[in-house]
Design an enzyme around this catalytic site. Structure first.
Site, short mmCIF file in Angstrom:
data_model
loop_
_atom_site.label_atom_id
_atom_site.label_comp_id
_atom_site.label_asym_id
_atom_site.label_seq_id
_atom_site.Cartn_x
_atom_site.Cartn_y
_atom_site.Cartn_z
N GLY A 1 39.77 24.85 39.95
CA GLY A 1 38.99 25.86 40.66
C GLY A 1 38.32 26.73 39.61
O GLY A 1 38.93 27.67 39.10
N LEU A 2 37.08 26.37 39.27
CA LEU A 2 36.46 27.01 38.11
C LEU A 2 35.28 27.92 38.48
O LEU A 2 34.31 28.04 37.76
CB LEU A 2 36.00 25.94 37.10
CG LEU A 2 37.13 25.06 36.55
CD1 LEU A 2 36.58 23.97 35.65
CD2 LEU A 2 38.16 25.90 35.79
N MET B 1 36.38 33.55 38.54
CA MET B 1 37.76 33.98 38.21
C MET B 1 38.53 32.87 37.50
O MET B 1 39.16 33.11 36.47
CB MET B 1 38.52 34.37 39.50
CG MET B 1 38.18 35.73 40.06
SD MET B 1 38.62 37.11 38.99
CE MET B 1 40.41 37.17 39.18
N ASN C 1 37.60 20.88 38.46
CA ASN C 1 36.95 21.50 39.61
C ASN C 1 36.57 20.40 40.60
O ASN C 1 36.32 19.27 40.19
CB ASN C 1 35.70 22.26 39.16
CG ASN C 1 35.19 23.19 40.24
OD1 ASN C 1 35.82 24.19 40.54
ND2 ASN C 1 34.07 22.84 40.84
N SER D 1 45.00 40.89 39.15
CA SER D 1 44.05 41.97 39.39
C SER D 1 43.25 42.28 38.13
O SER D 1 43.74 42.15 37.02
CB SER D 1 44.76 43.24 39.84
OG SER D 1 43.82 44.26 40.01
N GLY D 2 42.03 42.70 38.37
CA GLY D 2 41.19 43.13 37.27
C GLY D 2 39.78 42.55 37.37
O GLY D 2 38.95 42.76 36.49
N LYS E 1 50.70 42.35 45.06
CA LYS E 1 49.25 42.40 44.85
C LYS E 1 48.54 42.95 46.09
O LYS E 1 47.58 43.71 45.97
CB LYS E 1 48.70 41.00 44.50
CG LYS E 1 47.17 40.92 44.43
CD LYS E 1 46.62 41.89 43.38
CE LYS E 1 45.16 41.79 43.05
NZ LYS E 1 44.17 41.55 44.05
N HIS F 1 48.96 46.58 46.03
CA HIS F 1 48.03 47.08 45.00
C HIS F 1 46.64 47.27 45.62
O HIS F 1 45.99 48.30 45.42
CB HIS F 1 47.96 46.09 43.84
CG HIS F 1 46.79 46.30 42.91
ND1 HIS F 1 45.50 45.89 43.25
CD2 HIS F 1 46.67 46.89 41.70
CE1 HIS F 1 44.67 46.23 42.28
NE2 HIS F 1 45.36 46.83 41.33
N ASN F 2 46.19 46.28 46.35
CA ASN F 2 44.86 46.39 46.95
C ASN F 2 44.79 47.48 48.01
O ASN F 2 43.79 48.18 48.12
CB ASN F 2 44.42 45.04 47.53
CG ASN F 2 43.94 44.09 46.46
OD1 ASN F 2 44.35 44.18 45.31
ND2 ASN F 2 43.07 43.17 46.83
N GLU G 1 44.45 50.50 46.20
CA GLU G 1 43.07 50.49 45.68
C GLU G 1 42.11 51.04 46.76
O GLU G 1 41.25 51.88 46.47
CB GLU G 1 42.71 49.06 45.29
CG GLU G 1 41.26 48.78 44.95
CD GLU G 1 41.04 47.26 44.70
OE1 GLU G 1 41.78 46.69 43.89
OE2 GLU G 1 40.13 46.68 45.33
C1 6PG Z 1 41.53 43.22 42.03
C2 6PG Z 1 40.72 43.43 43.28
C3 6PG Z 1 40.24 42.12 43.79
C4 6PG Z 1 39.05 42.23 44.72
C5 6PG Z 1 39.42 42.63 46.11
C6 6PG Z 1 38.49 43.61 46.73
O1 6PG Z 1 42.68 43.65 42.06
O2 6PG Z 1 41.03 42.65 41.08
O3 6PG Z 1 41.49 44.05 44.24
O4 6PG Z 1 41.32 41.45 44.33
O5 6PG Z 1 38.05 43.00 44.19
O6 6PG Z 1 39.35 41.44 46.83
O7 6PG Z 1 38.78 43.69 48.05
P1 6PG Z 1 37.74 43.97 49.19
O8 6PG Z 1 36.65 42.95 49.08
O9 6PG Z 1 38.56 43.81 50.43
O10 6PG Z 1 37.23 45.36 48.96
#
Ligand code: 6PG
Length: 478
Positions: free
Chosen positions: A9-10, A13, A32, A128-129, A183, A186-187, A190
């Site tokens: 999966g290329l 990310m 891929n 994440s990142g 994760k 985390h979101n 976020e």
């Molecule tokens: C991360 C982000 C990543 C992405 C999210 C955004 O940790 O790198 O959270 O996972 O940017 O999918 O989420 P939305 O599209 O729901 O805002």
């Protein structure tokens, strides 16, 4: 020579993660579904390290050392299942499949269980990142078996971001779906952080009367203090940006409809199941939803509201300081809620989560990275069983000091008609937690009235019901 790890999966990310691994000196098999993408990656970045490109799953698997480690970087849902179905028959007991997508943790639990029965380790991994993080060092949250982490951990820690104290932003989170759960939270956090920052911007614009460029300066200053974080930093950059086409502040040319891919919504759904109040995250999800209901907004656009009088510059500066306090206190509340949710999930799913270690790996690489997270790490290090962040003496002191300004900001917002669902919900949570008595007693009495749902008394043990429709005598029901 065989590859230490493979990535299938290329898209950006996956490609960036493969490059990150190769740049760290690992031999990386790449694959891929459409081979053109593999060739493009090698053509453009092949010089960065040692890649073993493969056109078929069979060749890909054959190019990996044992136990095989395969990182799957495809869309969550059906595509992930399709890749697992395609690759797992080619694998042997002891091999490891790492799902680095934003999968729902329940899907991860299901996949892990199914593959475990065949001796294959399935490691649902939060990464994440964004694209930059994947290339230069993300925060990595692997779930799955402890055994899988022994072979996988060193590789992942190698390519992970490093916290300011040098420790890798990667740790084994816990079994089965724990990594994807963390994760997801985390979101959710976020979303809450982003919503609170957006509200702070809105208040500074409409109550303090600041232009976006001025607000960018305020955020730059905040970024040198306790709010020091990636999201504050990029917000300042966005606000300082001018649209090259029109010369208008960039934030004014972007449509005010926030979208989402679903992880924030999942966080709230899970919190509802666990019975954990995550009102800050929920308000953030709802605020995005509300922004998208264009027809409702148009229909309401002529409803009356207060007339605003702009503040004079001195009052505006004071107000900006109060907004900083309100933002900080609200942020402490949304982290309190998110960490509560992880604690509850740890108990419900038998994960034994180390909340301090989770805060520690969020200090670098991820979207919510912030100086603040080291404080959370320290709070849990001092008291791993703390009943919430507000029980930490340092956070309690800071929020206590901020509460008066916080109330002023929420009250001013209400008076001036600026919506602050995040700030307001956070303040309500704070006040509800510290209240000596909540009106939940009345709720219980109502439930007993219409449904004989019973209540407990403050002065005696047992469950009771009052015969509301009759002589109003009380009976003990247990
Ligand atoms: C991360 C982000 C990543 C992405 C999210 C955004 O940790 O790198 O959270 O996972 O940017 O999918 O989420 P939305 O599209 O729901 O805002």
């Amino acid at each position: 020579k065989l590859a230490q790890i493979g990535v299938t999966g290329l898209a950006v990310m996956g490609g960036n993660l493969a490059r990150n691994l190769a740049r760290h000196g690992h031999t990386v098999a790449v694959h891929n579904r459409t081979a053109a993408r593999t060739r493009a990656l090698i053509g453009e970045f092949g010089h960065e390290g040692t890649f073993l490109p493969a056109e078929t799953p069979k060749d890909f698997v054959a190019s990996l050392e044992r136990p095989r480690r395969i990182v799957v970087m495809v869309k969550a849902g059906g595509p992930t299942d399709a890749v697992i179905d395609e690759f797992s028959p080619l694998l042997e007991p002891g091999d490891v499949i790492i799902d680095g997508g934003n999968a729902h943790f329940e899907d991860t639990r299901r996949r892990e269980e199914r593959l475990r029965s065949r001796g294959i380790h399935f490691v649902g991994t939060g990464i994440s990142g964004g694209e930059e993080g994947a290339l230069h060092g993300p925060s990595i949250m692997p779930g799955g078996s402890a055994e899988s982490y022994r072979s996988l951990g060193p590789l992942l820690e190698d390519i992970a971001a490093k916290a300011p104290d040098g420790t890798p932003c990667c740790t084994h989170i816990g079994p089965d779906g724990a990594g994807h759960f963390v994760k997801m939270v985390h979101n959710g956090i976020e979303y809450a952080d982003m919503q609170l920052i957006a509200e702070a911007y809105h208040l500074l614009r409409h109550i303090a009367g600041y232009e976006p460029a001025r607000i960018a300066e305020v955020f730059d200053i905040w970024n040198t203090g306790r709010l020091d974080s990636y999201l504050i930093e990029i917000t300042a950059e966005v606000l300082a940006h001018t649209d090259p086409d029109t010369g208008a502040p960039f934030v004014d040319v972007v449509q005010d409809r926030a979208e989402q891919k679903g992880t924030g919504r999942w966080t709230v759904q899970s919190a509802l199941d666990l019975g954990v109040p995550v009102s800050g995250i929920a308000e953030a999800v709802f605020a995005r939803a509300l922004s998208g209901h264009v027809e409702l907004r148009a229909a309401a656009a002529s409803l009356p509201g207060p007339r605003r009088t702009p503040l004079d510059p001195r009052d505006a500066a004071r107000f900006a300081e109060q907004v900083e306090q309100a933002l900080y206190a609200s942020k402490v509340v949304s982290y309190t809620q998110g960490f509560h949710q992880m604690q509850a999930a740890g108990q419900a799913y038998g994960w034994d989560l180390d909340l301090g270690a989770i805060a520690a790996i969020w200090r670098g690489g991820c979207i919510i990275r912030a100086a603040f997270l080291d404080r959370i790490r320290a709070a849990y290090a001092a008291n791993p069983a703390a009943p919430g962040l507000l029980a930490d003496p340092e956070f309690a002191r800071e929020v206590g000091e901020a509460q008066s300004a916080w109330r002023t900001v929420v009250a001013d917002a209400a008076r001036d008609g600026v919506p602050t669902p995040g700030f307001s919900a956070a303040l309500a949570y704070y006040d509800a937690l510290r209240a000596e008595r909540l009106p939940a007693s009345l709720t219980q009495a109502q439930r007993d009235y219409f449904g004989a749902h019973t209540y407990r008394r403050t002065d005696r043990e047992g469950a009771f019901h009052t015969r509301w429709g009759g002589d109003r005598t009380e009976q003990r029901t247990d």
